[in-house]
Design a protein around this motif. Structure first.
Motif, PDB file in Angstrom:
ATOM      1  N   GLY A 154       0.807  -1.217   0.000  1.00 62.89           N
ATOM      2  CA  GLY A 154       0.000   0.000   0.000  1.00 62.89           C
ATOM      3  C   GLY A 154       0.841   1.267   0.000  1.00 62.89           C
ATOM      4  N   PRO A 155       1.770   1.408   0.956  1.00 58.24           N
ATOM      5  CA  PRO A 155       2.617   2.603   0.971  1.00 58.24           C
ATOM      6  C   PRO A 155       3.465   2.773  -0.290  1.00 58.24           C
ATOM      7  CG  PRO A 155       2.645   1.542   3.113  1.00 58.24           C
ATOM      8  CD  PRO A 155       1.906   0.619   2.186  1.00 58.24           C
ATOM      9  N   ASP A 156       4.030   1.686  -0.805  1.00 62.64           N
ATOM     10  CA  ASP A 156       4.847   1.823  -2.016  1.00 62.64           C
ATOM     11  C   ASP A 156       3.995   2.234  -3.210  1.00 62.64           C
ATOM     12  OD1 ASP A 156       7.182   1.280  -0.721  1.00 62.64           O
ATOM     13  OD2 ASP A 156       7.555  -0.656  -1.668  1.00 62.64           O
ATOM     14  N   ALA A 157       2.778   1.712  -3.303  1.00 64.33           N
ATOM     15  CA  ALA A 157       1.880   2.147  -4.380  1.00 64.33           C
ATOM     16  C   ALA A 157       1.534   3.620  -4.231  1.00 64.33           C
ATOM     17  CB  ALA A 157       0.615   1.290  -4.389  1.00 64.33           C
ATOM     18  N   CYS A 158       1.380   4.073  -2.997  1.00 68.77           N
ATOM     19  CA  CYS A 158       1.086   5.488  -2.733  1.00 68.77           C
ATOM     20  C   CYS A 158       2.229   6.378  -3.211  1.00 68.77           C
ATOM     21  CB  CYS A 158       0.826   5.680  -1.244  1.00 68.77           C
ATOM     22  SG  CYS A 158       0.543   7.395  -0.751  1.00 68.77           S
ATOM     23  N   VAL A 159       3.457   6.004  -2.871  1.00 75.18           N
ATOM     24  CA  VAL A 159       4.625   6.785  -3.300  1.00 75.18           C
ATOM     25  C   VAL A 159       4.706   6.808  -4.820  1.00 75.18           C
ATOM     26  CG1 VAL A 159       7.150   6.879  -3.293  1.00 75.18           C
ATOM     27  CG2 VAL A 159       5.910   6.386  -1.172  1.00 75.18           C
ATOM     28  N   THR A 160       4.532   5.649  -5.442  1.00 77.09           N
ATOM     29  CA  THR A 160       4.602   5.581  -6.901  1.00 77.09           C
ATOM     30  C   THR A 160       3.517   6.420  -7.552  1.00 77.09           C
ATOM     31  OG1 THR A 160       5.598   3.372  -6.819  1.00 77.09           O
ATOM     32  CG2 THR A 160       4.551   4.018  -8.884  1.00 77.09           C
ATOM     33  N   ALA A 161       2.327   6.456  -6.961  1.00 77.15           N
ATOM     34  CA  ALA A 161       1.245   7.281  -7.513  1.00 77.15           C
ATOM     35  C   ALA A 161       1.622   8.753  -7.520  1.00 77.15           C
ATOM     36  CB  ALA A 161      -0.036   7.054  -6.704  1.00 77.15           C
ATOM     37  N   HIS A 162       2.236   9.215  -6.459  1.00 75.54           N
ATOM     38  CA  HIS A 162       2.647  10.622  -6.406  1.00 75.54           C
ATOM     39  C   HIS A 162       3.783  10.904  -7.397  1.00 75.54           C
ATOM     40  CE1 HIS A 162       0.250  10.700  -2.698  1.00 75.54           C
ATOM     41  NE2 HIS A 162       0.238  12.014  -2.844  1.00 75.54           N
ATOM     42  N   LEU A 163       4.686   9.954  -7.570  1.00 77.44           N
ATOM     43  CA  LEU A 163       5.729  10.124  -8.581  1.00 77.44           C
ATOM     44  C   LEU A 163       5.109  10.154  -9.981  1.00 77.44           C
ATOM     45  CD1 LEU A 163       8.480   7.712  -7.221  1.00 77.44           C
ATOM     46  CD2 LEU A 163       8.557  10.211  -7.219  1.00 77.44           C
ATOM     47  N   LEU A 164       4.110   9.312 -10.206  1.00 76.89           N
ATOM     48  CA  LEU A 164       3.429   9.300 -11.499  1.00 76.89           C
ATOM     49  C   LEU A 164       2.843  10.666 -11.825  1.00 76.89           C
ATOM     50  CD1 LEU A 164       2.173   7.824 -13.961  1.00 76.89           C
ATOM     51  CD2 LEU A 164       0.238   7.240 -12.466  1.00 76.89           C
ATOM     52  N   VAL A 165       2.193  11.289 -10.859  1.00 79.87           N
ATOM     53  CA  VAL A 165       1.598  12.605 -11.090  1.00 79.87           C
ATOM     54  C   VAL A 165       2.683  13.629 -11.428  1.00 79.87           C
ATOM     55  CG1 VAL A 165       0.345  14.503  -9.985  1.00 79.87           C
ATOM     56  CG2 VAL A 165      -0.469  12.157  -9.744  1.00 79.87           C
ATOM     57  N   GLU A 166       3.830  13.528 -10.769  1.00 76.59           N
ATOM     58  CA  GLU A 166       4.955  14.413 -11.109  1.00 76.59           C
ATOM     59  C   GLU A 166       5.418  14.166 -12.542  1.00 76.59           C
ATOM     60  OE1 GLU A 166       6.909  16.796  -8.906  1.00 76.59           O
ATOM     61  OE2 GLU A 166       4.784  16.751  -8.340  1.00 76.59           O
ATOM     62  N   LEU A 167       5.509  12.911 -12.936  1.00 74.65           N
ATOM     63  CA  LEU A 167       5.970  12.567 -14.279  1.00 74.65           C
ATOM     64  C   LEU A 167       4.973  12.995 -15.351  1.00 74.65           C
ATOM     65  CD1 LEU A 167       7.387   9.046 -13.408  1.00 74.65           C
ATOM     66  CD2 LEU A 167       8.746  10.995 -14.194  1.00 74.65           C
ATOM     67  N   LEU A 168       3.689  12.977 -15.004  1.00 72.79           N
ATOM     68  CA  LEU A 168       2.663  13.386 -15.956  1.00 72.79           C
ATOM     69  C   LEU A 168       2.748  14.871 -16.302  1.00 72.79           C
ATOM     70  CD1 LEU A 168      -0.342  11.312 -14.569  1.00 72.79           C
ATOM     71  CD2 LEU A 168       0.557  11.173 -16.900  1.00 72.79           C
ATOM     72  N   LYS A 169       3.477  15.634 -15.516  1.00 70.91           N
ATOM     73  CA  LYS A 169       3.715  17.039 -15.845  1.00 70.91           C
ATOM     74  C   LYS A 169       4.726  17.181 -16.974  1.00 70.91           C
ATOM     75  CE  LYS A 169       2.988  18.370 -10.980  1.00 70.91           C
ATOM     76  NZ  LYS A 169       3.655  18.907  -9.755  1.00 70.91           N
ATOM     77  N   GLU A 170       5.468  16.104 -17.245  1.00 70.75           N
ATOM     78  CA  GLU A 170       6.574  16.170 -18.202  1.00 70.75           C
ATOM     79  C   GLU A 170       6.363  15.312 -19.446  1.00 70.75           C
ATOM     80  OE1 GLU A 170       8.925  18.265 -17.578  1.00 70.75           O
ATOM     81  OE2 GLU A 170       8.420  18.699 -15.485  1.00 70.75           O
ATOM     82  N   ALA A 171       5.475  14.329 -19.373  1.00 68.87           N
ATOM     83  CA  ALA A 171       5.297  13.406 -20.500  1.00 68.87           C
ATOM     84  C   ALA A 171       3.848  12.954 -20.564  1.00 68.87           C
ATOM     85  CB  ALA A 171       6.225  12.199 -20.354  1.00 68.87           C
ATOM     86  N   SER A 172       3.428  12.533 -21.746  1.00 69.97           N
ATOM     87  CA  SER A 172       2.063  12.060 -21.939  1.00 69.97           C
ATOM     88  C   SER A 172       1.949  10.590 -21.557  1.00 69.97           C
ATOM     89  CB  SER A 172       1.641  12.237 -23.395  1.00 69.97           C
ATOM     90  OG  SER A 172       2.371  11.344 -24.235  1.00 69.97           O
ATOM     91  N   ILE A 173       0.724  10.148 -21.353  1.00 67.99           N
ATOM     92  CA  ILE A 173       0.485   8.736 -21.068  1.00 67.99           C
ATOM     93  C   ILE A 173       0.967   7.877 -22.228  1.00 67.99           C
ATOM     94  CG2 ILE A 173      -1.344   7.003 -20.748  1.00 67.99           C
ATOM     95  CD1 ILE A 173      -2.912   9.184 -19.215  1.00 67.99           C
ATOM     96  N   GLU A 174       0.737   8.324 -23.453  1.00 65.02           N
ATOM     97  CA  GLU A 174       1.149   7.563 -24.629  1.00 65.02           C
ATOM     98  C   GLU A 174       2.667   7.417 -24.686  1.00 65.02           C
ATOM     99  OE1 GLU A 174      -2.828   8.908 -24.921  1.00 65.02           O
ATOM    100  OE2 GLU A 174      -1.005  10.109 -24.648  1.00 65.02           O
ATOM    101  N   GLU A 175       3.393   8.485 -24.377  1.00 65.80           N
ATOM    102  CA  GLU A 175       4.854   8.397 -24.352  1.00 65.80           C
ATOM    103  C   GLU A 175       5.321   7.412 -23.282  1.00 65.80           C
ATOM    104  OE1 GLU A 175       6.594  12.715 -25.699  1.00 65.80           O
ATOM    105  OE2 GLU A 175       5.526  12.618 -23.782  1.00 65.80           O
ATOM    106  N   MET A 176       4.694   7.469 -22.105  1.00 64.15           N
ATOM    107  CA  MET A 176       5.092   6.586 -21.020  1.00 64.15           C
ATOM    108  C   MET A 176       4.862   5.119 -21.380  1.00 64.15           C
ATOM    109  SD  MET A 176       3.782   8.550 -17.604  1.00 64.15           S
ATOM    110  CE  MET A 176       4.182  10.257 -17.263  1.00 64.15           C
ATOM    111  N   ILE A 177       3.739   4.813 -22.022  1.00 61.68           N
ATOM    112  CA  ILE A 177       3.461   3.435 -22.433  1.00 61.68           C
ATOM    113  C   ILE A 177       4.499   2.974 -23.458  1.00 61.68           C
ATOM    114  CG2 ILE A 177       1.809   1.972 -23.671  1.00 61.68           C
ATOM    115  CD1 ILE A 177      -0.427   3.640 -22.354  1.00 61.68           C
ATOM    116  N   ALA A 178       4.850   3.843 -24.399  1.00 62.69           N
ATOM    117  CA  ALA A 178       5.843   3.491 -25.411  1.00 62.69           C
ATOM    118  C   ALA A 178       7.211   3.254 -24.779  1.00 62.69           C
ATOM    119  CB  ALA A 178       5.924   4.593 -26.469  1.00 62.69           C
ATOM    120  N   TRP A 179       7.619   4.106 -23.860  1.00 61.86           N
ATOM    121  CA  TRP A 179       8.918   3.929 -23.197  1.00 61.86           C
ATOM    122  C   TRP A 179       8.946   2.654 -22.365  1.00 61.86           C
ATOM    123  CZ3 TRP A 179       8.903   9.654 -21.182  1.00 61.86           C
ATOM    124  CH2 TRP A 179       9.202  10.507 -22.252  1.00 61.86           C
ATOM    125  N   THR A 180       7.804   2.306 -21.790  1.00 67.07           N
ATOM    126  CA  THR A 180       7.725   1.089 -20.975  1.00 67.07           C
ATOM    127  C   THR A 180       7.963  -0.151 -21.819  1.00 67.07           C
ATOM    128  OG1 THR A 180       6.242   2.144 -19.377  1.00 67.07           O
ATOM    129  CG2 THR A 180       6.185  -0.261 -19.483  1.00 67.07           C
TER     130      THR A 180
END
Length: 234
Positions: A154-180
């Motif tokens: 639970g806590p690790d998912a929470c931290v990752t969720a907040h990092l995701l929101v930070e990353l969404l300021k810099e890249a699109s969902i489509e870019e993130m899926i492609a990089w993955t």
């Protein structure tokens, strides 16, 4: 668009190790921003015990289970992934680990975002790229009741969720899926006589040697080939 961040704790590094905790946090659009929901997590009883070296990581022990704690069957895992509102994308930090356990039988064709791979591209100069290192490097002020302790689902998912929101300021969902879908774009050479050098600084003959290897880290080989192609295109 519903992004479902997941995290698992297991009895080992790869199957047939068992999932013993599943955590998730939903991230959804909220006007021009993103809303992070409350973490959810539940324990699953292992059938084959937990090695002490694994307990030393997440501190989940046999005492945390009783006879009413369910086993993580295929059906329960699928319910953990899909329960509630249907997600559009699954997210995890170092999703290659989660995908060894949370396979397509549970996820169908849902795309994944790996926040580790995305962070390596967006924040190459970070001092480290674990979710906890990035948490403090980005100065995230998180509720300790939700984001602690580390190495729990639970806590690790929470931290990752907040990092995701930070990353969404810099890249699109489509870019993130492609990089993955690609190997990790390592900011620096991870080993050898050019360890910690930027790829642009590495001699071409060394890059060609790396590109020919078959027993080297896949991410490093891919980065060497990528740099060679970049120079060819320039």
């Amino acid at each position: 668009m519903l992004l479902r961040v997941i995290d698992i704790e297991t009895t080992g590094l790869k199957p047939p190790a068992e999932i013993i905790e599943f955590g998730r946090v939903d991230v959804a659009p909220d006007g021009d921003a993103w809303r992070i929901e409350q973490p959810m997590a539940r324990l699953y009883r292992p059938l084959h015990g937990i090695p002490p070296e694994t307990m030393a990581v997440h501190h989940i022990t046999e005492a945390d289970f009783d006879t009413n704690t369910p086993v993580c069957s295929d059906e329960r895992l699928r319910l953990a992934v899909w329960g509630g509102t249907k997600p559009d994308v699954l997210v995890a930090h170092n999703s290659e680990f989660e995908q060894m356990f949370v396979t397509t039988s549970a996820t169908d064709d849902l795309p994944w975002i790996c926040t580790l791979k995305v962070a390596l591209r967006i924040w190459p100069d970070a001092p480290g790229h674990s979710n906890q290192t990035l948490r403090y490097w980005r100065g995230l002020n998180l509720d300790a009741d939700l984001a602690m302790p580390p190495h729990r689902a639970g806590p690790d998912a929470c931290v990752t969720a907040h990092l995701l929101v930070e990353l969404l300021k810099e890249a699109s969902i489509e870019e993130m899926i492609a990089w993955t879908a690609e190997p990790k774009l390592l900011p620096k050479v991870p080993f050898g006589k050019h360890r910690n050098a930027n790829w642009q600084e590495v001699p071409e003959d060394y890059l060609k040697w790396m590109a020919r290897q078959t027993d080297m880290e896949v991410d490093a080989i891919w980065c060497a080939k990528r740099e060679l192609q970049r120079r060819k295109d320039d």
